[in-house]
Design a protein around this motif. Structure first.
Motif, PDB file in Angstrom:
ATOM      1  N   HIS A 165     -12.672   1.024   1.008  1.00  0.00           N
ATOM      2  CA  HIS A 165     -11.636   0.733   0.020  1.00  0.00           C
ATOM      3  C   HIS A 165     -10.302   0.377   0.675  1.00  0.00           C
ATOM      4  CE1 HIS A 165      -9.953   0.692  -3.984  1.00  0.00           C
ATOM      5  NE2 HIS A 165      -8.923   1.381  -3.541  1.00  0.00           N
TER       6      HIS A 165
ATOM      7  N   PHE B   8      -6.212  -1.292  -0.607  1.00  0.00           N
ATOM      8  CA  PHE B   8      -5.381  -1.447  -1.804  1.00  0.00           C
ATOM      9  C   PHE B   8      -4.005  -1.947  -1.399  1.00  0.00           C
ATOM     10  CE2 PHE B   8      -5.092   2.801  -0.128  1.00  0.00           C
ATOM     11  CZ  PHE B   8      -3.735   3.060  -0.099  1.00  0.00           C
TER      12      PHE B   8
ATOM     13  N   GLY C  19       0.812  -1.212   0.000  1.00  0.00           N
ATOM     14  CA  GLY C  19       0.000   0.000   0.000  1.00  0.00           C
ATOM     15  C   GLY C  19       0.842   1.257   0.000  1.00  0.00           C
TER      16      GLY C  19
ATOM     17  N   LYS D 189      -3.843  -6.164   0.945  1.00  0.00           N
ATOM     18  CA  LYS D 189      -4.730  -5.085   1.388  1.00  0.00           C
ATOM     19  C   LYS D 189      -4.071  -4.234   2.472  1.00  0.00           C
ATOM     20  CE  LYS D 189      -8.995  -7.441   0.125  1.00  0.00           C
ATOM     21  NZ  LYS D 189     -10.349  -7.869   0.546  1.00  0.00           N
TER      22      LYS D 189
END
Length: 315
Positions: free
Chosen positions: A125, A127, A102, A131
């Protein structure tokens, strides 16, 4: 709207107000993010941008999964442009990209390559590899890297959060009005008209067989009231998704009977927009019973009022 297939193309390095995610369906939840993006861009003299992934990362992570999407790439581009986005970045979710943490994603992509000054993300959300990127990380890095970050809350309809998954499930259950309400526009399918068995014309209901995109989600098997768009002209139609069990069909087809139309449209692209569910797929005892049901479906289609959702322009 400018479309970039990779980040190197973005050579201008203009500062951006950006959001990222799949945006499948570009539904009302996504539209709220885009609206905020437009406001932020105008208030801060930033160009608006969306970073999304094509193909869907789930095709990479789960290659055997039969995932179907709410939008084709063409449709997604249309909606982004319709809602006013200036820059659309389409990133392939390749091996190198999927291994970015991330923090690496923020530093190497958002800041170094895209010059993001304002970032907006959805309420849930995450990412980066495993994650590892989330709102808390963005808040921490924003101070060091000189950008602002905002998290949008979920949009609710009937006390339910809107999501692409919920829209897919509604379509697969035949709940067209519910799906359309969450999308903010009528769900549509486009494709080329191809030759079929031509049984419909022998019983007074000639249909156009639509060859649809293999990644596009089709609603559940059954009959639907639809709008049909041919060269910008709008018609009422009754559409069937199924295998035509009454005549012992086996292949899944999408066929539409277009009311008050008698043209040759083979090999031409048409769009159908789903407005209501008529009934499940039925195997009738014979063609006479089938015709009776088609007559009733036609009556219901003729009487249907196409007023409850403002239409977007044909794709």
């Amino acid at each position: 709207m400018k479309v970039f297939k990779n980040f190197i193309d973005n050579s201008s390095q203009k500062p951006l107000a950006l959001s990222l995610g799949m945006f499948d369906g570009v539904h009302l939840g996504h539209k709220s993010i885009i609206s905020e993006l437009m406001k932020v861009g105008e208030d801060n003299n930033l160009e608006t941008a969306v970073l999304t992934f094509w193909p869907h990362p789930r095709f990479i992570f789960n290659p055997n999964e039969d995932l179907k999407l709410l939008n084709t790439l063409e449709e997604k581009k249309f909606l982004m442009k319709k809602y006013g986005i200036s820059n659309l970045f389409l990133k392939e979710f390749d091996e190198e990209f999927r291994n970015l943490t991330g923090e690496e994603f923020v530093r190497q992509i958002l800041i170094e390559k895209l010059n993001v000054k304002y970032l907006i993300i959805g309420y849930d959300h995450s990412f980066g590899k495993n994650k590892s990127g989330n709102f808390e990380l963005l808040q921490k890095l924003s101070k060091e890297l000189d950008f602002e970050v905002e998290r949008m809350e979920a949009i609710n309809i009937h006390e339910k959060n809107i999501s692409s998954t919920k829209i897919r499930n509604a379509l697969l259950a035949g709940n067209i009005k519910e799906a359309n309400e969450m999308l903010g526009y009528p769900y549509s399918v486009s494709g080329k008209v191809v030759h079929g068995k031509k049984i419909g014309r022998t019983i007074g209901y000639p249909t156009a067989n639509i060859e649809t995109d293999s990644i596009k989600l089709l609603p559940k098997k059954g009959a639907y009231i639809v709008e049909v768009f041919i060269h910008g002209q709008q018609y009422k139609g009754m559409l069937s998704i199924g295998t035509n069990p009454t005549v012992n069909g086996e292949k899944l087809t999408v066929e539409v009977y277009i009311l008050d139309f008698d043209g040759d449209i083979y090999d031409q692209k048409i769009t159908v927009k789903f407005r209501d569910f008529l009934h499940d797929e039925i195997k009738f005892e014979g063609l006479e019973k089938l015709i009776e049901r088609l007559d009733e479906d036609k009556r219901l289609t003729e009487e249907f009022q196409f007023k409850e959702i403002k239409k977007l322009t044909d794709w």
